[in-house]
Design a protein around this motif. Sequence first.
Motif, mmCIF file in Angstrom:
data_model
loop_
_atom_site.group_PDB
_atom_site.id
_atom_site.type_symbol
_atom_site.label_atom_id
_atom_site.label_comp_id
_atom_site.label_asym_id
_atom_site.label_seq_id
_atom_site.Cartn_x
_atom_site.Cartn_y
_atom_site.Cartn_z
ATOM 1 N N UNK A 45 59.566 14.086 -1.074
ATOM 2 C CA UNK A 45 58.575 14.859 -1.808
ATOM 3 C C UNK A 45 59.170 15.341 -3.124
ATOM 4 N N UNK A 46 58.486 15.042 -4.250
ATOM 5 C CA UNK A 46 59.023 15.405 -5.559
ATOM 6 C C UNK A 46 59.065 16.920 -5.753
ATOM 7 N N UNK A 47 58.188 17.651 -5.086
ATOM 8 C CA UNK A 47 58.215 19.111 -5.214
ATOM 9 C C UNK A 47 59.500 19.661 -4.592
ATOM 10 N N UNK A 48 59.910 19.065 -3.462
ATOM 11 C CA UNK A 48 61.130 19.514 -2.827
ATOM 12 C C UNK A 48 62.349 19.095 -3.631
ATOM 13 N N UNK A 49 62.245 17.981 -4.317
ATOM 14 C CA UNK A 49 63.381 17.490 -5.094
ATOM 15 C C UNK A 49 63.530 18.252 -6.410
ATOM 16 N N UNK A 50 62.527 19.068 -6.756
ATOM 17 C CA UNK A 50 62.609 19.856 -7.981
ATOM 18 C C UNK A 50 62.294 19.073 -9.240
ATOM 19 N N UNK A 51 61.583 17.957 -9.104
ATOM 20 C CA UNK A 51 61.211 17.174 -10.272
ATOM 21 C C UNK A 51 59.703 17.094 -10.372
ATOM 22 N N UNK A 52 59.211 16.858 -11.573
ATOM 23 C CA UNK A 52 57.788 16.701 -11.803
ATOM 24 C C UNK A 52 57.387 15.272 -11.483
ATOM 25 N N UNK A 53 56.243 15.052 -10.829
ATOM 26 C CA UNK A 53 55.784 13.687 -10.632
ATOM 27 C C UNK A 53 55.417 13.063 -11.977
ATOM 28 N N UNK A 54 55.555 11.761 -12.074
ATOM 29 C CA UNK A 54 55.217 11.073 -13.319
ATOM 30 C C UNK A 54 53.731 11.228 -13.590
ATOM 31 N N UNK A 55 53.372 11.466 -14.856
ATOM 32 C CA UNK A 55 51.959 11.602 -15.190
ATOM 33 C C UNK A 55 51.371 10.217 -15.372
ATOM 34 N N UNK A 56 50.196 10.013 -14.786
ATOM 35 C CA UNK A 56 49.506 8.734 -14.881
ATOM 36 C C UNK A 56 48.205 8.988 -15.614
ATOM 37 N N UNK A 57 48.001 8.314 -16.740
ATOM 38 C CA UNK A 57 46.795 8.536 -17.527
ATOM 39 C C UNK A 57 45.627 7.727 -17.004
ATOM 40 N N UNK A 58 45.846 6.838 -16.047
ATOM 41 C CA UNK A 58 44.786 6.000 -15.522
ATOM 42 C C UNK A 58 44.473 6.395 -14.086
ATOM 43 N N UNK A 59 43.230 6.774 -13.839
ATOM 44 C CA UNK A 59 42.839 7.136 -12.478
ATOM 45 C C UNK A 59 42.757 5.915 -11.583
ATOM 46 N N UNK A 60 42.353 4.793 -12.149
ATOM 47 C CA UNK A 60 42.180 3.584 -11.351
ATOM 48 C C UNK A 60 43.425 2.716 -11.340
ATOM 49 N N UNK A 61 44.293 2.857 -12.340
ATOM 50 C CA UNK A 61 45.457 1.989 -12.455
ATOM 51 C C UNK A 61 45.157 0.696 -13.183
ATOM 52 N N UNK A 62 43.884 0.495 -13.579
ATOM 53 C CA UNK A 62 43.478 -0.728 -14.270
ATOM 54 C C UNK A 62 43.553 -0.503 -15.774
ATOM 55 N N UNK A 64 43.172 -2.359 -19.809
ATOM 56 C CA UNK A 64 42.475 -3.391 -20.569
ATOM 57 C C UNK A 64 42.841 -3.266 -22.045
ATOM 58 N N UNK A 65 42.503 -4.279 -22.805
ATOM 59 C CA UNK A 65 42.744 -4.233 -24.246
ATOM 60 C C UNK A 65 41.742 -3.272 -24.869
ATOM 61 N N UNK A 66 42.157 -2.458 -25.836
ATOM 62 C CA UNK A 66 41.230 -1.534 -26.483
ATOM 63 C C UNK A 66 40.240 -2.233 -27.410
ATOM 64 N N UNK A 67 40.476 -3.505 -27.745
ATOM 65 C CA UNK A 67 39.569 -4.266 -28.609
ATOM 66 C C UNK A 67 38.394 -4.781 -27.769
ATOM 67 N N UNK A 68 37.162 -4.378 -28.087
ATOM 68 C CA UNK A 68 36.013 -4.842 -27.291
ATOM 69 C C UNK A 68 35.935 -6.363 -27.163
ATOM 70 N N UNK A 69 36.388 -7.091 -28.160
ATOM 71 C CA UNK A 69 36.340 -8.554 -28.077
ATOM 72 C C UNK A 69 37.350 -9.104 -27.070
ATOM 73 N N UNK A 91 41.547 1.726 -18.513
ATOM 74 C CA UNK A 91 40.154 1.312 -18.700
ATOM 75 C C UNK A 91 39.231 2.511 -18.884
ATOM 76 N N UNK A 92 39.633 3.666 -18.359
ATOM 77 C CA UNK A 92 38.809 4.873 -18.516
ATOM 78 C C UNK A 92 38.680 5.295 -19.974
ATOM 79 N N UNK A 93 39.584 4.828 -20.830
ATOM 80 C CA UNK A 93 39.552 5.179 -22.251
ATOM 81 C C UNK A 93 38.706 4.198 -23.074
ATOM 82 N N UNK A 94 38.080 3.226 -22.403
ATOM 83 C CA UNK A 94 37.283 2.222 -23.111
ATOM 84 C C UNK A 94 35.852 2.230 -22.586
#
Length: 135
Positions: A45-62, A64-69, A91-94
């Motif tokens: 457990x990262x809380x017990x280890x005294x470290x912060x969990x890595x921040x993930x900006x993607x809820x789905x983990x998917x 994509x390219x930011x270019x609509x094409x 993908x949540x940012x597109x």
Amino acid sequence: VPVEETENDDVYICPMRECGVASDTEGRCPVCGMHLQKLERPEQDTAQAGTEPASDTSLSGVYTCPMPSHFDVVQYGEGDCPECGMALVPVEETENDSLWVCPMRSCGVAQAEAGDCPVCGMHLKPLEEVHGRDR
């Protein structure tokens, strides 16, 4: 007792929990035919280890390219677009709504069209159905 409380390191389970299959040998699930996956011991457990969990900006983990094409470029995890070289973004940012993923996230299959997972053979589902993505 739960297998996690033992020293048994050779436990293989079906990724489809509803099958309820566990084995001490590798192979395929006798119920659904999928490859059994080795049960990994939980990380400390990262809380017990005294470290912060890595921040993930993607809820789905998917990503994509930011270019609509180039919205046809989709994958699990970060990377670069093979068409333009730009860094893929969550993908949540597109506005990309044409995404199909395997319900078994462990397969790591995400693509721009419907079909079957090349890893496990399951039918791909729309991203929002698997990850609850709201637009």
